[in-house]
Design a protein around this motif. Sequence first.
Motif: not given
Length: 570
Positions: A327-337
């Motif tokens: 979940g952290d990895h997906l958040y960094r890839a999709l939401v964090l930008p």
Amino acid sequence: MGEAAAQEKPGWRKVLAALRHRKTGYMLLFGFAAGLPYALLLGTLYAWLSDAEVDLETMGVFSLIGLSYAFKFLWSPALDRVDIPGLKLLGKRKQWMVTAQLLLGAILVILSMLDPVSQLGWFSLLAGIGAFASATQDVVIDAWRVDVADETATIDILSTVYQMGYRIAALVGGALALFLAERTSWPTVYLIMGAILLFVGFLGLFAPDTNAKDLKDAQDAKGEDPYGLREAGQVNPRTRMIALIGVGALWGWALITVGVFMVRSLANDPDARPDSVAFISTMGPLVVVATVVIPALIAAWIVQQEKRGTNLLNAPKPAASSLERAGDHLYRALVLPLVEFVGRMGWSLVLILALVLTYRITDAVWGTFAYPFYLGELNYSKDEVAIASKFFGVGAVVFGLALGGYLLTVLGRMMTLTLGALLAALTNLLYADLAIGGFRMAAVSDFIGFTWAVEQFGGDQRLAKLMVTIGAENLAVGIAGAAFVAWLSSIVARGYSAVQYALLSSLTMLVGTLGRGALGKMIEEQSYYDVFILTTLIGFVAVALCLIEWVRVARLGKDSGMDEVALKNA
């Protein structure tokens, strides 16, 4: 003060220093690699299909592979965070660029061995994969340009050189390809072009890049949470998960919707194919809202949580399972930008999106109707249009890009951006004159001696006024294009550049696509003259927005959202 100012003063020395830089040479190469498959798959390919007597309906279906370019931002998060097994040591961006270039080269070579009539299924499948690989390459090249820019090879120079490479590739993949096909054969042409891309992919192995190994070592040194998402003071995992589910669902819906549409469109049964015009006009705006507007609001909600100090971690909370780490990895890839962009720009994001939507809309919308205007409305021959548009016009664009790159260095980014918007708007008035007879453009051509020059090569005043008009517009397009790409590149963040730049550039393309239906109806009901007056007025809106953005950057400086290197030439 005087000596320091003299050293910093921009001019030809600074331009020449940038042009001699290794990164600039590779940027020209990568611009060429980006433009060549686009020209071959979305332009020249239809000439081959026409010669093979493939029906127009099937060719219309082929054109839908161009949606890969409009919706490339949907898979851009993966390109920012996912490594290709066995290739990640090549570099964070280079692993994807080289792979795409080699795949495209192989696809063009294989296409040269197929018959577009008897093997149409394989032909369309490979063309679709090629368009996807080409759009993917575009995303990564844009990110590479942002990542490797420095004070010598500036983002302005790299952006200009990239577009010059792209335009040269359009000439090679368009006019030169047609010339070769007339004297050899289409399979020979695509074999040659495929070999060129394979060679570019080989050269790309030696390009500089953000080193994936160094990035991995830095992440290992920081532990399992290298981005600090689970440290004290960060948004708690539950809140982040709500944002991830919301954005992920919206982007997933958009990706599935576009994917299903493209698959259905390539069906063998013509009756089963959906209406592409209806899809773009109805679903296009919904995709924009689902992938840009609502995710931006979700990102703004996260930013507000951080500013208000609500829903934050009081103490570090390491991930307890592989599911939480995923979940952290997906958040960094999709939401964090998105969170980074919204947090950095704040309310200025509204201005930035308005400028993105309007800056290139005049030529993006009208460009589709250029050939009907030249050939149908003005009754020029195909040869005359080829001379004026393909050869003289491309030369004018390349010269405009070179001039734009120099102006970026001498005048600064914001002044050049504003000047480009003004020139691009005003050149629509030249076409308005052509639409009512072109008497003013003929007088201009006579006055500057261009008519006499064209007559020496067998042309006449009628051809000369068309060439002057196209040349002036393309010169303005070159200046505006150099400034716009440099500005776009300056407002995205390194590390998030693939997602952020892909989103902004796709918006530019999507708006042009969505507006063509209304413009076509206006041409039918009124006239080309009225359309050119309208596009001029739209262009003035972009000029006004440029002035507001210029004031914003000048007043806020570092707080404007640009990094220090970008600000130095703003």
